[in-house]
Scaffold this active site. Sequence first.
Site, short mmCIF file in Angstrom:
data_model
loop_
_atom_site.label_atom_id
_atom_site.label_comp_id
_atom_site.label_asym_id
_atom_site.label_seq_id
_atom_site.Cartn_x
_atom_site.Cartn_y
_atom_site.Cartn_z
N ILE A 1 -0.35 8.81 1.50
CA ILE A 1 0.25 10.05 1.97
C ILE A 1 -0.27 10.29 3.39
O ILE A 1 -1.42 10.64 3.59
CB ILE A 1 -0.12 11.24 1.05
CG1 ILE A 1 0.42 10.98 -0.37
CG2 ILE A 1 0.45 12.54 1.60
CD1 ILE A 1 0.04 12.06 -1.37
N TYR A 2 0.60 10.04 4.36
CA TYR A 2 0.25 10.21 5.77
C TYR A 2 1.29 11.13 6.40
O TYR A 2 2.48 10.82 6.39
CB TYR A 2 0.26 8.86 6.50
CG TYR A 2 -0.48 7.75 5.79
CD1 TYR A 2 -1.85 7.85 5.52
CD2 TYR A 2 0.18 6.60 5.37
CE1 TYR A 2 -2.53 6.83 4.87
CE2 TYR A 2 -0.49 5.57 4.73
CZ TYR A 2 -1.85 5.70 4.47
OH TYR A 2 -2.51 4.68 3.82
N ARG A 3 0.84 12.23 6.97
CA ARG A 3 1.80 13.17 7.54
C ARG A 3 2.62 12.50 8.65
O ARG A 3 2.15 11.57 9.32
CB ARG A 3 1.06 14.39 8.09
CG ARG A 3 0.33 14.12 9.41
CD ARG A 3 -0.21 15.39 10.01
NE ARG A 3 -0.70 15.20 11.35
CZ ARG A 3 -1.95 15.33 11.73
NH1 ARG A 3 -2.89 15.64 10.86
NH2 ARG A 3 -2.29 15.17 13.00
N ASP B 1 -4.53 21.43 9.75
CA ASP B 1 -4.91 20.42 8.76
C ASP B 1 -5.67 21.00 7.58
O ASP B 1 -6.04 22.17 7.55
CB ASP B 1 -5.74 19.32 9.43
CG ASP B 1 -5.26 17.93 9.07
OD1 ASP B 1 -4.95 17.71 7.88
OD2 ASP B 1 -5.17 17.08 9.96
N ASN C 1 0.85 -1.19 0.00
CA ASN C 1 0.00 0.00 0.00
C ASN C 1 0.88 1.23 0.00
O ASN C 1 1.96 1.27 0.62
CB ASN C 1 -0.91 0.05 1.23
CG ASN C 1 -1.71 1.34 1.27
OD1 ASN C 1 -2.61 1.56 0.46
ND2 ASN C 1 -1.38 2.24 2.19
N TRP D 1 -1.50 7.58 10.74
CA TRP D 1 -2.35 6.64 10.01
C TRP D 1 -3.77 6.78 10.52
O TRP D 1 -4.09 6.32 11.62
CB TRP D 1 -1.86 5.21 10.25
CG TRP D 1 -0.90 4.72 9.22
CD1 TRP D 1 -0.76 5.17 7.95
CD2 TRP D 1 0.05 3.66 9.38
NE1 TRP D 1 0.22 4.48 7.30
CE2 TRP D 1 0.73 3.54 8.15
CE3 TRP D 1 0.39 2.82 10.42
CZ2 TRP D 1 1.74 2.60 7.95
CZ3 TRP D 1 1.39 1.89 10.22
CH2 TRP D 1 2.05 1.78 9.00
N GLU E 1 -1.08 1.06 -5.88
CA GLU E 1 -0.94 2.44 -6.36
C GLU E 1 0.20 2.59 -7.35
O GLU E 1 0.11 3.39 -8.30
CB GLU E 1 -0.72 3.39 -5.17
CG GLU E 1 -1.91 3.59 -4.27
CD GLU E 1 -2.05 2.52 -3.20
OE1 GLU E 1 -2.96 2.61 -2.37
OE2 GLU E 1 -1.22 1.55 -3.20
#
Length: 501
Positions: free
Chosen positions: A191-193, A302, A188, A206, A253
């Site tokens: 895009i997770y900060r 955010d 997988n 996540w 992806e």
Amino acid sequence: QISESMNLHLKYVIEGKMIFENLKDFIEFLESKNDLRRISTEVDSELEISEITDRTIKSGGPALLFENVKGFDIPVVTNIFGTHERTAWALGVENSSDLTEKVRDILGIVKTPPKSMLEKLKTLKDLVGVARTQPKIIKKAPCQEVVNIGDEINLKALPHLKCWPMDGGKYITLPLVISKDPYTDKRNVGIYRMQVFDSTTAGMHWQTHKVGAGHYRSGEESGINRLEVAVSIGCDPVTMWSGALPIPPDMDEIAISGILRDSSVQMVKCKTIDVEVPAESEFVLEGYLTPGELKPEGPFGDHTGYYSLEDDYPVFHLTAITHKKDPIYAATVVGRPPSEDYFMGKAIERLMLPALQLTLPEVVDMNMPAEGVFKNLVIVSMKKEYPGHTRKVMNAIWGLGLLMLSKTIIVVDDFVDVQNLSEVAWRVTGNIDPKNDIVFSEGPVDDLDHSSQNPKFGSKMGIDATQKTELDGRTREWPPDVVMSDDIKELVTKKWDKYGI
């Protein structure tokens, strides 16, 4: 035609589609279009770059390459996706609507079996094209020109951004986080900060409903000690963007990126973990998470326009940093919409539409406006054919992947332009009888939704703003729209110059 002076790495394939092999190719392309500014004045990675970028995004300005970042010798690029036009170029097309047609063609291979020999040959060609664009593993890669392991690794050596005054620290804002399911080994990319805690650890944001979080939960269930994770910062723009795709967990992806690029994405195995990363990454962070280990992360300004508050999230442990010899650090700035992520999301919307129409062929178009920050408002137009049809569409959308998080769904008739928010507002306010045309439901909501009474669970609203007929049990006559006759419109158009207006 694209300038002849462009980098030779910029290749052309069928129908003039652009392929950017890496981030630097795309930067050079944007310069050739006068859509990138190099900033040589010294700037601070704490707040200053963010304010410059946010002003530029809000004014429709160019991509920005900061060449003189205080305390660092690594340039920072922001706002590469910050307009509809730039996002389309990043994805190799002139207009994001071209993506819709490309997906229709790909889905058509499965949906409509070929009949004639000509159709069969075309289908075979399409299938061969899909096979040709699958990820390709190589042994030597640009992203590993410089390798730092052991005492040499230091997360703080990279120019991460602090974007907003109340942020809990510096963040990696545009990482491609690559993980594998502990049970199936399927990859997988998301895009997770990531909040940088110290030289070797960072928070991994996540969110509950994301596939990466599912991998983490599977790691806890299986009892493994380490969930290996790689983080790519800056690669070719299609692959960077593909990390935001809300696709099913069994889809890759990286493979989808290759299909969209019409060229396979070259991958290379990491030095310290068993994970492959895009070979053209500017930076790669190799590491692992220990299932069950959590640490407070946040606050963070955010994409909702509000701060997401401090909460416990998994901890990423760094084992290696590899990078190109002269790397560029890619970052994004989110905040009150519209921000750069809106333009990335709009392209995803255009990509999702054909897939949505496979399940719901009555849907004509959809719009997820900037103000709805992806989850708060979905507007769909549809051809209504039977009693309860609008409710069926609402409930179906709430049952489709991450669309389950949609807080408000507005349904309008097929002839309404859902991209015209003025028309939508007129139809909604004029067409609804609130008692009968508003539907409430309950279900999962986004982790970042601050309005729900309880985290991750809340109410949703569906608004039926279609014209009401006997299908809806209506006995009153519905009034027609006020529209001028075609012959008078044509007459006035022909005589317009004579009016002197």
